[in-house]
Design an enzyme around this catalytic site. Structure first.
Site, PDB file in Angstrom:
ATOM      1  N   LYS A 113     -37.254  70.640 -29.157  1.00 25.33           N
ATOM      2  CA  LYS A 113     -36.072  71.380 -29.594  1.00 25.33           C
ATOM      3  C   LYS A 113     -35.664  70.914 -30.982  1.00 25.33           C
ATOM      4  CE  LYS A 113     -33.132  67.737 -29.086  1.00 25.33           C
ATOM      5  NZ  LYS A 113     -32.483  67.027 -30.226  1.00 25.33           N
ATOM      6  N   ASP A 130     -29.785  65.329 -22.968  1.00 21.66           N
ATOM      7  CA  ASP A 130     -30.263  66.665 -23.354  1.00 21.66           C
ATOM      8  C   ASP A 130     -31.346  67.201 -22.421  1.00 21.66           C
ATOM      9  OD1 ASP A 130     -32.217  64.932 -24.160  1.00 21.66           O
ATOM     10  OD2 ASP A 130     -32.298  65.597 -26.250  1.00 21.66           O
TER      11      ASP A 130
END
Length: 270
Positions: free
Chosen positions: A8, A132
């Site tokens: 990401k 995350d």
């Protein structure tokens, strides 16, 4: 069963406040990038964990894939498995590769053992593993708040844009990055800024970790400037670094400019 955990980037990252539990409340936009590790999970006579590709440092027992197995194993009777991780996404880069591997381990375990857990259920398990991890259960653009585990959809759409990611041979620990941060609420919310055209993000969409990291490792800031000089619509450090990405309208080959640094480029597919 095989999966391809992506990485990401962070489109902006504001550190809002320090919490009583020692963590920080943040606001960021997580965006999936198709630079992938390879993960295999199969049933086995005994538990095994093996790796290939980039050398994974530390004890295997500390690997987030194994933590994912034990996290589900606390609530479900899981037979022994063999996990093989082929590591491609660089570590210490702010790209969330380890978190993605853990999340995809949960996804594969859900399939292999037919646990029938929903994506929301899996996100709750993922949040126990890392801040995350939850994002990688769905791999869709999301606004992250809290520690990063509180997620809500966003309309940000970079599909078809070309991305370049450059990582110098520098490892930035999360603790090191946070050490120079002065938390605070930005004047304009990150959600408002990411709603603007990409060309307007420069100087408005900020990663609060950049100042600390750029001061200590000037090369990281130089990479960002080089990407803008090459025509990037927007460039930023991802997470707590040390990777830097640039978003372009069209494909561009900048690999020769960055020598031996880790380099990846491709189209965004989400």
């Amino acid at each position: 069963m095989v999966s391809f955990p992506p990485c990401k980037i962070n489109l902006g990252l504001n550190v809002i406040r320090k919490r009583s539990d020692g963590y920080h409340d943040i606001e960021t936009c997580f965006y999936p990038v198709p630079w992938n590790d390879v993960l295999e999970v199969i049933k086995s006579e005994s538990f095994q964990f093996t790796t290939s590709g980039i050398l994974v440092p530390g004890s295997a027992a500390d690997n987030l894939c194994i933590k994912a197995y034990h996290t589900l194993g606390n609530d479900f009777k899981l037979d022994p498995i063999k996990i093989h991780l082929h590591k491609i996404i660089p570590m210490g880069a702010g790209l969330g590769g380890g978190s993605s591997d853990a999340a995809h381990t949960l996804l594969l375990l859900n399939e292999v053992f037919d646990l029938k857990l929903s994506p929301s259920d899996l996100q709750q398990y993922a949040a126990r593993i890392g801040s995350d991890c939850s994002f990688f259960i769905r791999d869709l653009p999301m606004i992250g708040s809290g520690r990063g585990e509180v997620l809500r959809p966003t309309s940000v759409n970079l599909k078809g844009k070309f991305i370049v990611i450059v990582k110098p041979d520098i490892h930035v620990s999360t603790a090191e990055a946070y050490a120079g941060i002065k938390p605070g609420t930005p004047d304009v919310s990150l959600t408002s800024v990411v709603g603007l055209p990409v060309r307007e993000w420069k100087d408005k969409l900020v990663n609060d970790f950049e100042k600390t990291v750029f001061d200590k490792h000037p090369i990281v800031g130089e990479i960002k400037e080089s990407l803008y000089n090459a025509g990037a619509l927007y460039s930023s450090m991802s997470g707590s670094g040390s990777s830097v990405f640039g978003i372009f309208d069209l494909p561009i080959d900048l690999k020769p400019a960055f020598g031996s640094m880790t380099y990846w480029s491709g189209l965004l597919v989400v």
